[in-house]
Structure formats: structure tokens, C-alpha cells
Design a protein around this motif. Sequence first.
Motif, PDB file in Angstrom:
ATOM      1  N   PRO A 181       0.978  -1.132  -0.028  1.00 44.80           N
ATOM      2  CA  PRO A 181       0.067  -0.001  -0.004  1.00 44.80           C
ATOM      3  C   PRO A 181       0.814   1.200  -0.526  1.00 44.80           C
ATOM      4  CG  PRO A 181       0.131  -1.042   1.919  1.00 44.80           C
ATOM      5  CD  PRO A 181       0.751  -1.995   1.471  1.00 44.80           C
ATOM      6  N   THR A 182       0.492   2.588  -0.426  1.00 44.28           N
ATOM      7  CA  THR A 182       0.716   3.715  -0.299  1.00 44.28           C
ATOM      8  C   THR A 182       0.222   4.507  -0.046  1.00 44.28           C
ATOM      9  OG1 THR A 182       0.757   3.655  -2.817  1.00 44.28           O
ATOM     10  CG2 THR A 182       3.053   3.388  -1.999  1.00 44.28           C
ATOM     11  N   TYR A 203       7.698  12.302   2.357  1.00 45.00           N
ATOM     12  CA  TYR A 203       7.289  11.210   3.312  1.00 45.00           C
ATOM     13  C   TYR A 203       6.796  10.044   3.122  1.00 45.00           C
ATOM     14  CZ  TYR A 203       9.207  15.283   5.720  1.00 45.00           C
ATOM     15  OH  TYR A 203      10.127  16.613   6.260  1.00 45.00           O
ATOM     16  N   TRP A 204       5.554  10.423   2.215  1.00 44.55           N
ATOM     17  CA  TRP A 204       4.689   8.943   1.857  1.00 44.55           C
ATOM     18  C   TRP A 204       5.545   8.703   1.420  1.00 44.55           C
ATOM     19  CZ3 TRP A 204      -0.549  11.746   1.897  1.00 44.55           C
ATOM     20  CH2 TRP A 204      -0.669  12.724   3.113  1.00 44.55           C
ATOM     21  N   SER A 205       6.315   8.690   0.195  1.00 44.17           N
ATOM     22  CA  SER A 205       6.630   8.015  -0.945  1.00 44.17           C
ATOM     23  C   SER A 205       7.729   7.060  -0.590  1.00 44.17           C
ATOM     24  CB  SER A 205       7.266   9.029  -1.426  1.00 44.17           C
ATOM     25  OG  SER A 205       8.003   8.302  -2.828  1.00 44.17           O
ATOM     26  N   HIS A 206       9.016   7.228   0.857  1.00 39.80           N
ATOM     27  CA  HIS A 206       9.488   7.247   1.324  1.00 39.80           C
ATOM     28  C   HIS A 206       8.484   5.857   2.021  1.00 39.80           C
ATOM     29  CE1 HIS A 206      12.789  10.615   1.489  1.00 39.80           C
ATOM     30  NE2 HIS A 206      12.711   9.622   0.380  1.00 39.80           N
ATOM     31  N   GLN A 207       7.847   5.943   2.297  1.00 42.24           N
ATOM     32  CA  GLN A 207       6.992   4.485   3.808  1.00 42.24           C
ATOM     33  C   GLN A 207       6.770   3.844   2.855  1.00 42.24           C
ATOM     34  OE1 GLN A 207       4.102   6.978   6.052  1.00 42.24           O
ATOM     35  NE2 GLN A 207       5.416   7.966   6.688  1.00 42.24           N
ATOM     36  N   GLY A 208       5.643   4.264   2.006  1.00 41.83           N
ATOM     37  CA  GLY A 208       5.463   3.423   0.730  1.00 41.83           C
ATOM     38  C   GLY A 208       7.208   2.437  -0.255  1.00 41.83           C
ATOM     39  N   SER A 209       7.620   3.038  -0.593  1.00 39.45           N
ATOM     40  CA  SER A 209       9.352   2.587  -1.068  1.00 39.45           C
ATOM     41  C   SER A 209       9.514   1.225   0.234  1.00 39.45           C
ATOM     42  CB  SER A 209       9.843   3.789  -1.328  1.00 39.45           C
ATOM     43  OG  SER A 209      10.210   3.974  -2.316  1.00 39.45           O
ATOM     44  N   ALA A 210       9.496   1.917   1.482  1.00 40.77           N
ATOM     45  CA  ALA A 210      10.150   0.677   2.577  1.00 40.77           C
ATOM     46  C   ALA A 210       9.379  -0.619   3.136  1.00 40.77           C
ATOM     47  CB  ALA A 210      10.140   1.517   3.821  1.00 40.77           C
ATOM     48  N   MET A 211       7.586  -0.006   2.451  1.00 40.66           N
ATOM     49  CA  MET A 211       6.921  -1.648   2.379  1.00 40.66           C
ATOM     50  C   MET A 211       7.198  -2.326   1.064  1.00 40.66           C
ATOM     51  SD  MET A 211       3.756  -0.192   3.738  1.00 40.66           S
ATOM     52  CE  MET A 211       3.660   1.610   3.350  1.00 40.66           C
TER      53      MET A 211
END
Length: 132
Positions: free
Chosen positions: A43-44, A123-131
Motif C-alpha cells: 500500500p501507498t 515522506y509518504w513516498s519513502h514509507q511506501g518504498s519501505a513497504m
Amino acid sequence: MSATTTNVKEAIINRRSIRKVKKNDNITKERLNEVLKTALHAPTSFNMQSGRVVVVMDDQHERFWDIVKETLRSRVPEESFAATVERLQGFRDGVGTILFFENQETIEQMQEKAPSYKEQFPYWSHQGSAML
């Protein structure tokens, strides 16, 4: 707990950094494709899907690490370069390389579409990349 939860928990607890990898016949292009197809469901925020994955294998994988070595040659002090080459060889010896990056155009498009959240999209993009 389910078997999957237990396996993920054990994987997190027992994880280690491995800097010298070896070719493993269990890692096939078909298996990688299966894993990557699953990863695409990560998810993103706003469903922006800004993460990208590039997989290089075989000759392309080895060429990639040759390029990294030559790029670092001018950036690493000469007295440290042999250790750098040794570490890079540890990565080159693997089956392939998976590169993760974020598509900045996607982030910028989302910032235009939802300007009130403009500051949050990176920031949300970084979180999505981490997932991913």
C-alpha cells in the motif's frame, strides 16, 4: 499466531547483514518475478505507487557492479580502495541485484493534485518504498 506471522517474526528477530553473498540456485527469475508481483500490492498513501524496482541479473548484474567499482575508484582514497573492491565483489558474487528508487515525477504529480498535502508526499513516498 499463524505460521506466516511466526516466520516473519523470526525473520525480523534473526536478521543479519550479509555483505558477501553467493550464487544460489534456489533464486530463479521465476521466483523473483513471483516475489515482485506480490510486492506490487504494497500500500501507498493516496495509492500514489511512486516506488520503482529494477532487477538486474546475469551479465547485467555483473556489469552493474563493475560500473559501481569504476565510479567509486575516483571517490574512494587509493589506500582504501582495495577494501572497497573486496566488499563490492561480495555483492557481485550474488545472483542479481534489486534496485529500489522513487519516481519523483509521480510525487510531484500528487503534490499538484492534492496541494494541501504537498509537504507530506515525499515522506509518504519513502514509507511506501519501505513497504515495497
